[in-house]
Design an enzyme around this catalytic site. Structure first.
Site, mmCIF file in Angstrom:
data_model
loop_
_atom_site.group_PDB
_atom_site.id
_atom_site.type_symbol
_atom_site.label_atom_id
_atom_site.label_comp_id
_atom_site.label_asym_id
_atom_site.label_seq_id
_atom_site.Cartn_x
_atom_site.Cartn_y
_atom_site.Cartn_z
ATOM 1 N N PRO A 2 0.797 -1.189 0.002
ATOM 2 C CA PRO A 2 -0.026 -0.079 -0.029
ATOM 3 C C PRO A 2 0.774 1.331 -0.120
ATOM 4 O O PRO A 2 1.454 1.602 0.972
ATOM 5 C CB PRO A 2 -0.838 -0.155 1.339
ATOM 6 N N GLU A 3 0.559 2.197 -1.075
ATOM 7 C CA GLU A 3 0.836 3.610 -0.937
ATOM 8 C C GLU A 3 -0.470 4.186 -1.384
ATOM 9 O O GLU A 3 -1.521 3.556 -1.490
ATOM 10 C CB GLU A 3 2.028 3.865 -1.966
ATOM 11 N N LYS A 58 -2.462 7.933 2.740
ATOM 12 C CA LYS A 58 -2.930 6.582 3.158
ATOM 13 C C LYS A 58 -3.874 6.082 4.046
ATOM 14 O O LYS A 58 -4.113 5.011 4.495
ATOM 15 C CB LYS A 58 -1.529 5.769 3.184
ATOM 16 N N ARG A 111 1.037 -9.558 7.154
ATOM 17 C CA ARG A 111 1.530 -8.832 8.334
ATOM 18 C C ARG A 111 0.459 -7.994 9.384
ATOM 19 O O ARG A 111 -0.770 -8.516 9.242
ATOM 20 C CB ARG A 111 2.606 -7.596 8.127
ATOM 21 N N ARG A 239 14.860 4.334 4.487
ATOM 22 C CA ARG A 239 14.332 3.360 3.573
ATOM 23 C C ARG A 239 15.632 3.274 2.560
ATOM 24 O O ARG A 239 16.271 4.008 2.059
ATOM 25 C CB ARG A 239 13.290 3.933 3.155
#
Length: 250
Positions: A2-3, A58, A111, A239
């Site tokens: 997801p973005e 998001k 997750r 990141r």
DNA sequence: AGCATTGTTTCACA
DNA sequence: TTGTGAAACAATGC
């Protein structure tokens, strides 16, 4: 997954569930539904209907009928929203609404970094990356000593850009992720805004942040799809970051 | 075995 | 006080 593009897809899925009466809620995953106790969200939602689905970056929230509470949803690192699909194996449906018509809405998340919460506080979240205006983008992004990539990832600055979209937008704008955000010219900031918006729009249209032009090359040994030069790899803003040192010089 | 992961929050430190 | 960066969080895949 997801973005922003995936979150928008999730919002559209939620819209398929509007107007149906909620007859049961599974909120027993105490990590995903923290800080609520099991049954707390259920007690607040059973008997109600979802009436509208919203998104900023998001972050998702759903309004409920009458004076019911908003339901906040976030996909975390690997979540998605599924409507009217049978339950997933392995307890991957971390939060579930069941409707009177037999349908269901689930936060499906291998997750468990997704989130379901009542009355979410999104006051710290910046303007949506796909909607933010030119002047606001200049003022919010073009300041601070942090690397540009870190600035783009800060959801309080602008909301919706994740690791892949950030690399894609910086590559399109031909800007190094290492530049200090506050050092950019207004021309560079405007170019970056166009790149962010275009990369985001394209990703929504094509089906996700992974559809960007640079993305297939984000791996060790990858080359720039524009000039063919070797991509650089480093950790920026916490990141893993890939960029073309030739097209995006410091 | 060890490391990385498309995200967010919290905490330590300057 | 403000800004920045690292660690924690959970679980899976390479």
């Amino acid at each position: 997954m997801p973005e922003l593009p995936e979150a928008e897809r999730a919002r559209q899925q939620i819209e398929r569930a509007l107007g149906r009466e909620i007859v049961a809620v599974d909120d027993t995953d105490t990590y995903v539904s923290r800080p609520h106790a099991p049954g707390e969200i259920a007690a607040a939602l059973v008997g109600r209907k979802l009436v509208s689905a919203h998104r900023r970056g998001k972050f998702l929230w759903v309004e409920t009928d009458d004076d019911g509470p908003d339901l906040g949803l976030h996909l975390g690192m690997a979540g998605r929203i599924v409507v009217d699909e049978p339950p997933a194996p392995g307890n991957w449906d971390r939060f579930v609404l069941e409707f009177a018509d037999g349908g269901r809405l689930a936060l499906r998340d291998k997750r468990r970094l997704g989130r379901a919460v009542l009355e979410p506080d999104y006051s710290h979240v910046g303007p949506d990356a796909a909607e933010v205006g030119r002047d606001e983008f200049r003022a919010r992004v073009g300041r601070g000593g942090a690397p540009l990539k870190a600035r783009l990832l800060d959801q309080g600055v602008i909301a919706g850009v994740g690791n892949l979209l950030a690399d894609e937008a910086l590559w399109r704008a031909r800007l190094s992720p290492r530049l200090a955000a506050g050092s950019l010219s207004v021309e560079q900031l405007d170019a970056l805004r166009r790149a962010v918006r275009a990369a985001t729009r394209d990703a929504i249209k094509l089906g996700g942040a992974h559809t960007g032009r640079l993305i297939p090359h984000r791996e060790r040994g990858g080359v720039c799809p524009r000039c063919g030069g070797a991509l650089a790899r480093d950790t920026i803003g916490g990141r893993t970051t890939y960029w073309c040192p030739r097209c995006q010089p410091d």
